[in-house]
Design an enzyme around this catalytic site. Sequence first.
Site, short mmCIF file in Angstrom:
data_model
loop_
_atom_site.label_atom_id
_atom_site.label_comp_id
_atom_site.label_asym_id
_atom_site.label_seq_id
_atom_site.Cartn_x
_atom_site.Cartn_y
_atom_site.Cartn_z
N GLY A 1 29.73 48.77 44.11
CA GLY A 1 28.81 47.68 43.79
C GLY A 1 28.81 46.69 44.94
O GLY A 1 28.18 46.92 45.96
N ASP B 1 19.45 42.15 53.60
CA ASP B 1 19.16 40.81 54.13
C ASP B 1 17.69 40.45 53.83
O ASP B 1 17.38 39.35 53.38
CB ASP B 1 19.37 40.75 55.65
CG ASP B 1 20.84 40.68 56.03
OD1 ASP B 1 21.68 40.37 55.16
OD2 ASP B 1 21.15 40.96 57.21
N ARG C 1 17.01 40.03 50.12
CA ARG C 1 17.53 38.78 49.54
C ARG C 1 16.49 37.66 49.65
O ARG C 1 16.47 36.75 48.83
CB ARG C 1 18.86 38.41 50.21
CG ARG C 1 19.97 39.32 49.72
CD ARG C 1 21.24 39.29 50.53
NE ARG C 1 22.13 40.36 50.04
CZ ARG C 1 23.21 40.80 50.66
NH1 ARG C 1 23.56 40.28 51.83
NH2 ARG C 1 23.93 41.78 50.13
N ARG D 1 4.61 17.79 22.84
CA ARG D 1 5.57 17.68 21.74
C ARG D 1 5.84 16.22 21.39
O ARG D 1 6.29 15.44 22.25
CB ARG D 1 6.88 18.36 22.18
CG ARG D 1 8.03 18.21 21.22
CD ARG D 1 7.81 18.99 19.95
NE ARG D 1 9.00 19.01 19.13
CZ ARG D 1 9.00 19.36 17.86
NH1 ARG D 1 7.88 19.73 17.27
NH2 ARG D 1 10.12 19.35 17.17
N ILE E 1 14.54 21.52 26.88
CA ILE E 1 13.38 20.64 26.64
C ILE E 1 12.55 21.16 25.46
O ILE E 1 12.05 20.40 24.65
CB ILE E 1 12.54 20.50 27.93
CG1 ILE E 1 13.32 19.64 28.95
CG2 ILE E 1 11.16 19.88 27.66
CD1 ILE E 1 12.71 19.56 30.33
N GLY F 1 13.82 22.62 23.00
CA GLY F 1 14.65 22.50 21.80
C GLY F 1 14.71 23.81 21.04
O GLY F 1 14.75 24.89 21.64
N GLU G 1 21.21 42.58 44.52
CA GLU G 1 21.09 42.45 45.99
C GLU G 1 22.18 41.53 46.55
O GLU G 1 21.98 40.78 47.50
CB GLU G 1 19.67 42.02 46.38
CG GLU G 1 18.69 43.09 45.90
CD GLU G 1 17.36 43.11 46.59
OE1 GLU G 1 17.28 42.65 47.74
OE2 GLU G 1 16.41 43.63 45.99
N1 CAA Z 1 23.09 43.85 58.98
C1 CAA Z 1 23.47 44.88 59.78
N2 CAA Z 1 24.78 45.22 59.97
C2 CAA Z 1 25.71 44.50 59.32
C3 CAA Z 1 25.37 43.41 58.47
C4 CAA Z 1 24.00 43.11 58.33
N3 CAA Z 1 23.62 42.10 57.53
N4 CAA Z 1 26.49 42.88 57.96
C5 CAA Z 1 27.51 43.61 58.46
N5 CAA Z 1 27.03 44.57 59.29
C6 CAA Z 1 27.81 45.57 60.03
C7 CAA Z 1 29.01 44.90 60.72
O1 CAA Z 1 28.64 44.40 61.99
C8 CAA Z 1 29.97 46.04 60.81
O2 CAA Z 1 29.64 46.92 61.88
P1 CAA Z 1 30.56 46.98 63.24
O3 CAA Z 1 31.91 47.40 62.76
O4 CAA Z 1 29.87 47.98 64.08
O5 CAA Z 1 30.55 45.60 63.80
C9 CAA Z 1 29.69 46.85 59.54
O6 CAA Z 1 28.38 46.51 59.12
C10 CAA Z 1 30.69 46.55 58.43
O7 CAA Z 1 30.61 45.17 58.15
P2 CAA Z 1 31.69 44.43 57.27
O8 CAA Z 1 33.05 44.71 57.82
O9 CAA Z 1 31.25 43.02 57.15
O10 CAA Z 1 31.55 45.19 55.87
P3 CAA Z 1 32.24 44.83 54.51
O11 CAA Z 1 32.38 46.10 53.79
O12 CAA Z 1 33.44 43.96 54.67
O13 CAA Z 1 31.21 43.83 53.79
C11 CAA Z 1 29.31 43.27 52.52
C12 CAA Z 1 29.90 44.04 53.68
C13 CAA Z 1 28.62 42.03 53.05
C14 CAA Z 1 30.31 42.84 51.46
C15 CAA Z 1 28.30 44.27 51.94
O14 CAA Z 1 29.00 45.39 51.43
C16 CAA Z 1 27.41 43.70 50.89
O15 CAA Z 1 26.43 43.04 51.20
N6 CAA Z 1 27.72 44.00 49.58
C17 CAA Z 1 26.81 43.72 48.52
C18 CAA Z 1 26.04 44.97 48.19
C19 CAA Z 1 24.71 44.67 47.60
O16 CAA Z 1 24.05 43.69 47.94
N7 CAA Z 1 24.27 45.55 46.71
C20 CAA Z 1 22.97 45.44 46.16
C21 CAA Z 1 22.53 46.75 45.63
S1 CAA Z 1 20.80 47.05 45.79
C22 CAA Z 1 20.03 46.11 44.63
O17 CAA Z 1 20.60 45.30 43.97
C23 CAA Z 1 18.56 46.32 44.53
C24 CAA Z 1 17.99 45.95 43.22
O18 CAA Z 1 18.16 46.61 42.25
C25 CAA Z 1 17.16 44.75 43.08
#
Ligand code: CAA
Length: 379
Positions: free
Chosen positions: A131, A240, A243, A268, A337, A339, A363
């Site tokens: 997740g 990104d 979001r 109201r 509001i 109620g 996300e």
């Molecule tokens: N863009 C591109 N690359 C990125 C990045 C970004 N925003 N953020 C990190 N990276 C890269 C890093 O540079 C790193 O690469 P290098 O080693 O080459 O430098 C690599 O990715 C790993 O990065 P991290 O060490 O930061 O990774 P992490 O595992 O510690 O953390 C996290 C990443 C931010 C926690 C990520 O896992 C995350 O965003 N988790 C949340 C998942 C999520 O949002 N799920 C949503 C599901 S889809 C959904 O919800 C859709 C829906 O139904 C509406």
Amino acid sequence: MDFDLTDEQKMLKKTVRDFAEKEIKPTRAEFDENEEYPIDILRRLGEMGIMGMAVPPEYGGSGADVISYAIAIEELSKIDPSVGVAVSVHNSLGCDPIVKFGTEEQKKKWLPGLASGKEIGCFCLTEPDAGSDAAAVKGTARLEGDEYIVNARKQFISNAAGADLSLVFVMTDREKGYKGISGFLVPTDAPGFSRGKKEKKMGIHASVTMEMNYEDCRIPKENLLGEEGDGFKIALWALDAGRIGVAAQAVGIAQGALNEAIAYSKERVQFGKPISSFQAIQWMIADMATEIDAARFLVYRAAYVKDKGGKFSKEAAMAKLKASDVAVNVSRDAVQIFGGYGYMREYPVERYYRDAKITEIYEGTSEIQRLVIARALLR
Ligand code: CAA
């Protein structure tokens, strides 16, 4: 700095608002009650150019800027957040990654159908044990001749009900950790694909959420998006962008709830006066409106930075963190509001309150947004 929308953005806002008022509002409660996916509405939004907003015109899209995209999602979500998220996921997580990372062949093959809304896209990252820790995916793909064979169980998939194309993230080399994750374009008519359980959710009922299963699912090797091992970065880049869409959805929810609360407070009557004449209500409304404006400006700022081509992870995370918080607080106050009536399903504000909560979760939870923001500030 210019706080005005352009003439095109104002026109888009009016067009989407009119469509949402006339075509979505009359049936939104019914769609929520029946947990029905609004596929016909999405097709019509496709005809209006809303399903391919970031897709360049040469592939059938409208090539709009990101602020316009945020405006469209806000206007739709103001009336029905389920439609808002379906459009956001389709654009940000379905189309955008193909625009950014696809080959010319992939763009020509997939984008015209998606941009027209005749085909729907979805994004399959989440698994039972992956997740917030998105890199923990267990699904796999292996190359056999000219085909990849995908095995995965993906859950909580938005747009699953209508999806023609899924972008699926699985391991092609487990030894490499997140560097072994790859993204694949898997049509939902591929052999071995099936839909699973339909989730029963607290809110956004019309955004039908399902499991998607890939069992020895065979796809041509040309369906790999980017290179093997690029999947994690593609997924995070897409999130990104996504979001910004969810943040715009949250602003729409909050604005929709505030509009209902203002109208109700003027009608109201209690203690012989409309409740809008009481300072307790006036202060609530003033705070709600101020918070919504703050959230909206963060959304526009994130969209502006993305439009300029800069890195926008922090700005998108701040927008989503703030806007989702505002959506929950404002929709709760709108119920207050109203109620006792506000607690009844006959009135729209309880639905906004139920729908708002998910914006703090999908996300990336609010905790993950804080992690992204803190990492950007402290690196
Ligand atoms: N863009 C591109 N690359 C990125 C990045 C970004 N925003 N953020 C990190 N990276 C890269 C890093 O540079 C790193 O690469 P290098 O080693 O080459 O430098 C690599 O990715 C790993 O990065 P991290 O060490 O930061 O990774 P992490 O595992 O510690 O953390 C996290 C990443 C931010 C926690 C990520 O896992 C995350 O965003 N988790 C949340 C998942 C999520 O949002 N799920 C949503 C599901 S889809 C959904 O919800 C859709 C829906 O139904 C509406």
